[in-house]
Each structure stands twice: as structure tokens, then as C-alpha cells.
Design a protein around this motif. Structure first.
Motif, PDB file in Angstrom:
ATOM      1  N   LEU A   1       0.693  -6.609  -6.837  1.00  0.00           N
ATOM      2  CA  LEU A   1       1.412  -5.675  -6.496  1.00  0.00           C
ATOM      3  C   LEU A   1       1.546  -5.520  -7.735  1.00  0.00           C
ATOM      4  O   LEU A   1       1.590  -6.347  -9.064  1.00  0.00           O
ATOM      5  CB  LEU A   1       2.915  -6.739  -5.753  1.00  0.00           C
ATOM      6  CG  LEU A   1       3.318  -7.628  -4.144  1.00  0.00           C
ATOM      7  CD1 LEU A   1       4.244  -8.166  -4.467  1.00  0.00           C
ATOM      8  CD2 LEU A   1       2.470  -6.882  -3.817  1.00  0.00           C
ATOM      9  N   TYR A   2       1.851  -4.415  -7.659  1.00  0.00           N
ATOM     10  CA  TYR A   2       2.149  -3.667  -8.890  1.00  0.00           C
ATOM     11  C   TYR A   2       4.498  -2.565  -8.457  1.00  0.00           C
ATOM     12  O   TYR A   2       4.741  -2.366  -7.241  1.00  0.00           O
ATOM     13  CB  TYR A   2       2.288  -2.415  -8.949  1.00  0.00           C
ATOM     14  CG  TYR A   2       2.314  -0.746  -9.007  1.00  0.00           C
ATOM     15  CD1 TYR A   2       3.456  -0.175  -8.024  1.00  0.00           C
ATOM     16  CD2 TYR A   2       1.020  -1.362  -7.590  1.00  0.00           C
ATOM     17  CE1 TYR A   2       2.908   1.134  -7.380  1.00  0.00           C
ATOM     18  CE2 TYR A   2       1.027  -0.093  -6.507  1.00  0.00           C
ATOM     19  CZ  TYR A   2       2.145   0.866  -6.605  1.00  0.00           C
ATOM     20  OH  TYR A   2       1.593   2.269  -5.770  1.00  0.00           O
TER      21      TYR A   2
ATOM     22  N   SER B   1     -10.082   1.105 -12.798  1.00  0.00           N
ATOM     23  CA  SER B   1      -9.713   1.588 -11.001  1.00  0.00           C
ATOM     24  C   SER B   1      -8.342   2.016 -11.432  1.00  0.00           C
ATOM     25  O   SER B   1      -8.002   2.118 -12.746  1.00  0.00           O
ATOM     26  CB  SER B   1      -9.816   0.645  -9.784  1.00  0.00           C
ATOM     27  OG  SER B   1      -8.127  -0.242 -10.707  1.00  0.00           O
ATOM     28  N   GLN B   2      -7.968   2.836 -10.318  1.00  0.00           N
ATOM     29  CA  GLN B   2      -6.171   3.351 -10.835  1.00  0.00           C
ATOM     30  C   GLN B   2      -5.486   3.420  -9.109  1.00  0.00           C
ATOM     31  O   GLN B   2      -5.825   3.580  -8.130  1.00  0.00           O
ATOM     32  CB  GLN B   2      -6.542   5.044 -11.603  1.00  0.00           C
ATOM     33  CG  GLN B   2      -7.452   5.845 -10.145  1.00  0.00           C
ATOM     34  CD  GLN B   2      -7.756   7.352 -11.042  1.00  0.00           C
ATOM     35  OE1 GLN B   2      -8.035   7.123 -12.538  1.00  0.00           O
ATOM     36  NE2 GLN B   2      -7.665   8.273 -10.393  1.00  0.00           N
ATOM     37  N   ILE B   3      -4.366   3.638  -9.636  1.00  0.00           N
ATOM     38  CA  ILE B   3      -3.032   3.688  -8.216  1.00  0.00           C
ATOM     39  C   ILE B   3      -2.958   5.325  -8.567  1.00  0.00           C
ATOM     40  O   ILE B   3      -2.101   5.590  -9.149  1.00  0.00           O
ATOM     41  CB  ILE B   3      -2.606   1.820  -8.342  1.00  0.00           C
ATOM     42  CG1 ILE B   3      -3.015   1.135  -8.395  1.00  0.00           C
ATOM     43  CG2 ILE B   3      -1.506   2.824  -8.030  1.00  0.00           C
ATOM     44  CD1 ILE B   3      -2.663  -0.211  -8.860  1.00  0.00           C
TER      45      ILE B   3
ATOM     46  N   ILE C   1      -1.478  -3.386  -4.961  1.00  0.00           N
ATOM     47  CA  ILE C   1      -2.454  -2.684  -5.556  1.00  0.00           C
ATOM     48  C   ILE C   1      -4.259  -2.852  -4.804  1.00  0.00           C
ATOM     49  O   ILE C   1      -5.309  -2.055  -4.912  1.00  0.00           O
ATOM     50  CB  ILE C   1      -2.742  -3.698  -7.182  1.00  0.00           C
ATOM     51  CG1 ILE C   1      -1.280  -3.611  -7.816  1.00  0.00           C
ATOM     52  CG2 ILE C   1      -3.793  -2.779  -7.867  1.00  0.00           C
ATOM     53  CD1 ILE C   1      -1.990  -4.485  -9.272  1.00  0.00           C
ATOM     54  N   THR C   2      -4.522  -4.048  -3.980  1.00  0.00           N
ATOM     55  CA  THR C   2      -5.765  -4.245  -3.485  1.00  0.00           C
ATOM     56  C   THR C   2      -5.722  -3.197  -2.657  1.00  0.00           C
ATOM     57  O   THR C   2      -6.934  -2.954  -1.822  1.00  0.00           O
ATOM     58  CB  THR C   2      -6.441  -5.904  -3.079  1.00  0.00           C
ATOM     59  OG1 THR C   2      -4.550  -5.907  -2.747  1.00  0.00           O
ATOM     60  CG2 THR C   2      -5.382  -6.420  -4.267  1.00  0.00           C
TER      61      THR C   2
ATOM     62  N   THR D   1       9.394   2.581 -15.918  1.00  0.00           N
ATOM     63  CA  THR D   1       8.992   1.457 -15.568  1.00  0.00           C
ATOM     64  C   THR D   1       8.329   1.134 -14.658  1.00  0.00           C
ATOM     65  O   THR D   1       8.297   1.411 -13.720  1.00  0.00           O
ATOM     66  CB  THR D   1      10.331   1.159 -16.157  1.00  0.00           C
ATOM     67  OG1 THR D   1       9.813  -0.213 -16.809  1.00  0.00           O
ATOM     68  CG2 THR D   1      11.189   0.454 -14.829  1.00  0.00           C
ATOM     69  N   PHE D   2       7.537   0.361 -15.280  1.00  0.00           N
ATOM     70  CA  PHE D   2       6.889  -0.983 -14.214  1.00  0.00           C
ATOM     71  C   PHE D   2       6.452  -1.603 -14.886  1.00  0.00           C
ATOM     72  O   PHE D   2       6.244  -2.052 -15.715  1.00  0.00           O
ATOM     73  CB  PHE D   2       5.309   0.320 -14.280  1.00  0.00           C
ATOM     74  CG  PHE D   2       4.242  -0.090 -15.200  1.00  0.00           C
ATOM     75  CD1 PHE D   2       2.835  -1.343 -15.282  1.00  0.00           C
ATOM     76  CD2 PHE D   2       4.086   0.446 -16.893  1.00  0.00           C
ATOM     77  CE1 PHE D   2       1.930  -1.290 -15.390  1.00  0.00           C
ATOM     78  CE2 PHE D   2       3.380   0.140 -17.339  1.00  0.00           C
ATOM     79  CZ  PHE D   2       2.239  -0.811 -16.433  1.00  0.00           C
ATOM     80  N   ASP D   3       5.539  -2.959 -13.547  1.00  0.00           N
ATOM     81  CA  ASP D   3       5.337  -3.734 -14.378  1.00  0.00           C
ATOM     82  C   ASP D   3       4.053  -4.540 -12.981  1.00  0.00           C
ATOM     83  O   ASP D   3       4.032  -3.519 -12.109  1.00  0.00           O
ATOM     84  CB  ASP D   3       6.180  -5.320 -14.176  1.00  0.00           C
ATOM     85  CG  ASP D   3       5.921  -6.230 -14.567  1.00  0.00           C
ATOM     86  OD1 ASP D   3       5.001  -6.458 -15.605  1.00  0.00           O
ATOM     87  OD2 ASP D   3       6.660  -7.742 -14.222  1.00  0.00           O
ATOM     88  N   ILE D   4       2.901  -5.324 -13.642  1.00  0.00           N
ATOM     89  CA  ILE D   4       1.985  -5.248 -12.251  1.00  0.00           C
ATOM     90  C   ILE D   4       2.566  -6.953 -12.038  1.00  0.00           C
ATOM     91  O   ILE D   4       2.770  -7.800 -13.421  1.00  0.00           O
ATOM     92  CB  ILE D   4       0.419  -5.655 -12.848  1.00  0.00           C
ATOM     93  CG1 ILE D   4       0.469  -3.988 -13.487  1.00  0.00           C
ATOM     94  CG2 ILE D   4      -0.490  -6.140 -12.748  1.00  0.00           C
ATOM     95  CD1 ILE D   4       0.147  -3.562 -12.657  1.00  0.00           C
TER      96      ILE D   4
END
Length: 398
Positions: free
Chosen positions: A117-118, A96-98, A132-133, A108-111
Motif C-alpha cells: 500500500l501507499y 515501475s511507477q504509480i 500498489i500491486t 507527503t507519502f509513505d509505502i
């Protein structure tokens, strides 16, 4: 015993290759192609893959030095490049992709640990949390950084975010309402990295001012500043917190410390040196001096008793119990910009060029397709999923 030395090729493949195959399969077009490239040790091969129908079957035929077949799963490819001695590698599309709407450029990013959430940070102080969902139906902007965001992390609860930037600020945010209950001030130059200790009552920040600082979040108190073992001007570039492999624990020096008794802090510096500290006593336990010049450490991760270190195009795996030589050196044809290990034998690499790669048990497990010319900026391991993010605003799950 000599360390293992592994050379890992990289691939670049048209992100829409599945669409090309699907269009031919459905009869929308009779024939099409997609591009593919392979890079190994300064050499490269660039070709195409023809896609056409033969009766009811879709046929893939590699051109210009490639042999390409559909893998065991219909969405994967099995690729060989005989000229570069590369055979039977697996290339996977994302599950899947966002598409991130804001910021347009990701630094920068985090999950979140729960995978719900991201958080993404941008070059102009932008910081946003999204779900995310439901494809980002919940989105909250976090306003407060004055310049580029260098790091954003979720706390283990998934309810709080820690961020830092070039403005020397470290901020705590509520994921629920976007409030900023605490800002930690004390660094004199840009913050380069952040790390959590346990549940996050204490956090660590690394800065271009040459220090790594230990904080207590509730009061905002600065507890300790770590400097490099040689006590010379060096910048800490990356760090990781892990449990002590030897089971030793020591009482913390401050009542404001929580869950530091049995923890190690591993720091990588801009000259390639590594320092390993006891978080409870603040003592230097070991150091790994750099063996080369111009080998700035970009990323560090620690799992169990293994240290994963990225230095330019080379990455190393070290055993905390024996720091004489690395267990393994992994050479890639592009600098590593992100590294994340899920076990002592599994690590994912994000590189400046080519598709990201997942490396397991001394060999490539698969390549993560779907990124075009956007630079991949990082990787996160979450349970059974691996997320890679592109600078152009895409996050893909594998």
C-alpha cells in the motif's frame, strides 16, 4: 582525522528518454533526441543526445558536452560530462511507477513495510490510501484534516496509518475501513514530523510550537514533551528513532511506554542544532551545535550508529560514538528535500532540482530518472526497493 568531503553532481534528463530510444529501435521514426543537463557547484552544462539507427543497432550520440552510452542493462545510460569532470555515471529509469489520482498534488507519502500500500497527503487536507500491486484498484479517502497534511506514516503492521498536519491534529486511521479511532491533540502550532517507536504503541510528534511530544496511542495520553537542550525558542524540523548503539537500556518512566528502554531520539532544529535524547529517561545525551548560520535541518535518518543529516545543499554523516566532527560531508547543487538510509553506507537523496541520487560507499551508485519539472518531495527505502515521489502525483520505484 579530517572528515571526508564529497561533491555530488546532479542530472536532469528527459523523463521519456526510453520512449525516444524505443521509437527509433522499432522504426517508428528514423531519428530523434532527448535533453540532458548536469549541475556541479554552481556550474551547469545543457545538451542533447541524438538517437538514430546504424544498421540494426541504435546509436546514442551526446551533443554539447556529453558522452552517452547504453549501460550494461539496456534500460540504463552511462553518462560523462568532461567539462564538469563527471565520468561514467549510471542513470536508471524506474522499475515501475504509480500515477496518483487524488490528491493531484502530493505533500507527503509513505509505502507500507510490506510494499502493498501507499499513502499520500495533499495541501488541502486530502489523505488517501491505495494499493500498489493492482495499480490503485483499492483506494480509500481519509477525511478529517482541515488543512495541509505534513506527514503520513504506516505503522509496522501496515494496517494503521498515522498522519499530521497544519491543523495541529495527529490522527490514527484504519487502512482496512478508513475509520479514525483516535485523534491526538495538544500541539499549539502545525505538526512538522512524526516518528514511530517499535511496533507503534508509542509515537512521537514534532511541532512548530517548539516541542516533540511522546504519546500513547491506545488511550491518546500525552506522556512527555521534549524541548531543545538550550531551552530557547527553536522549532524541531525532523527526527528519527533508533536503537542505542552502546546497548544501554533503562526502565521507562511511565507504564504507558512500550519499547523505549533501549531507544534514542535524534531531533534536528531550525537553527541547525541536533539534540540526542534517551527515550526512556528523557535526558539529553548529546548535542551537535550548528557550525553555520542559516542551515535549517530538513531531514534526519538514523541507521545503526550513523546519523544522516540534510542541511540545505549539504548533508552530513555522523557517528553516534564520536560527535566531534562528521564522518563525511556530501555537497549537492540543490537543497535536499528527502533523505532515507538503508544501511550505514547507503543513503538516497531527493533534491529540489535534478534527478534523485543513490549514494553508496562514498560515491554515487546511480541517478533515478523519470521526473520532469515536478519537484521531488521525498524518498522511502523499502527492502530492496527505493521509492521517490513527485509533487505532481507520481511515485516511482527503483
Amino acid at each position: 582525522m579530517s572528515p571526508l568531503s564529497t561533491t555530488v553532481p546532479l542530472f536532469s534528463i528527459q523523463p521519456t528518454f526510453l520512449d525516444v530510444i524505443a521509437d527509433v529501435q522499432s522504426g517508428t521514426i528514423n531519428k530523434d533526441y532527448f535533453y540532458i543537463s548536469c549541475f556541479v557547484k554552481g556550474k551547469s552544462v545543457h545538451g542533447t543526445v541524438d538517437v538514430y539507427r546504424s544498421g540494426s543497432e541504435v546509436v546514442l550520440r551526446g551533443q554539447d558536452g556529453f558522452d552517452v552510452q547504453v549501460g550494461d542493462h539496456k534500460s540504463t545510460l552511462c553518462v560523462s560530462c568532461p567539462e564538469l569532470n563527471v565520468s561514467n555515471v549510471i542513470i536508471k529509469p524506474p522499475k515501475s511507477q504509480i500515477t496518483v489520482n487524488s490528491p493531484k498534488v502530493i505533500e507527503t507519502f509513505d509505502i507500507s513495510p510490506q510494499g502493498e500500500l501507499y499513502v499520500v497527503g495533499g495541501p488541502n487536507g486530502e489523505l488517501a490510501i491505495s494499493s500498489i500491486t493492482d495499480n490503485g484498484a483499492f483506494t480509500r479517502s481519509l477525511e478529517g484534516h482541515l488543512t495541509y497534511v505534513t506527514k503520513a506514516l504506516f505503522f509496522p503492521s501496515g494496517q494503521v496509518v498515522l498522519s499530521a498536519g497544519g491543523d495541529m491534529q495527529i490522527k490514527l486511521w484504519s487502512a482496512a475501513d478508513g475509520s479514525n479511532p483516535r485523534t491526538l491533540l495538544g500541539h499549539k502550532r502545525a505538526v512538522t514530523d512524526l516518528a514511530m517507536i517499535g511496533r507503534g504503541r508509542n509515537v512521537l510528534s514534532a511541532s512548530k510550537d517548539g516541542t516533540v511530544k511522546l504519546w500513547e496511542c491506545g488511550s491518546g495520553t500525552l506522556i512527555h514533551s521534549f524541548t531543545n537542550p538550550l531551552d530557547i525558542p527553536l522549532e524541531p524540523k525532523a527526527m528519527a528513532v533508533s536503537k542505542r548503539y552502546d546497548g544501554i537500556s533503562a526502565t521507562s518512566l511511565s507504564p504507558l511506554e512500550f519499547e523505549t528502554e533501549d531507544k534514542l531520539l535524534t531531533i534536528g532544529y531550525d537553527n541547525g542544532d541536533i539534540g540526542i535524547y534517551s527515550l526512556s529517561t528523557k535526558n539529553v545525551l548529546a548535542s551537535i551545535p550548528s557550525q553555520r548560520v542559516d542551515c535549517e535541518i530538513s531531514n534526519i535518518d538514523v541507521v545503526d550508529d550513523r546519523i544522516f543529516v540534510a542541511r540545505g545543499e549539504n548533508s552530513e554523516i555522523w557517528d553516534l560514538r564520536s560527535l566531534t566532527v562528521p564522518l563525511e560531508t556530501i555537497s549537492l547543487p540543490s537543497p535536499v528535500v528527502g533523505i532515507s538510509a538503508s544501511s550505514a553506507s547507503s543513503v538516497a537523496f531527493a533534491t529540489q532540482i535534478g534527478t534523485p541520487v543513490v549514494f553508496e560507499n562514498h560515491k554515487v551508485s546511480y541517478y533515478a530518472a523519470g521526473f520532469d519539472d515536478s519537484t521531488v518531495i521525498g524518498v522511502k527505502n523499502r527492502s530492496e526497493d527505493i521509492y521517490f515521489a513527485g509533487k505532481n502525483g507520481s511515485i516511482k520505484r527503483y
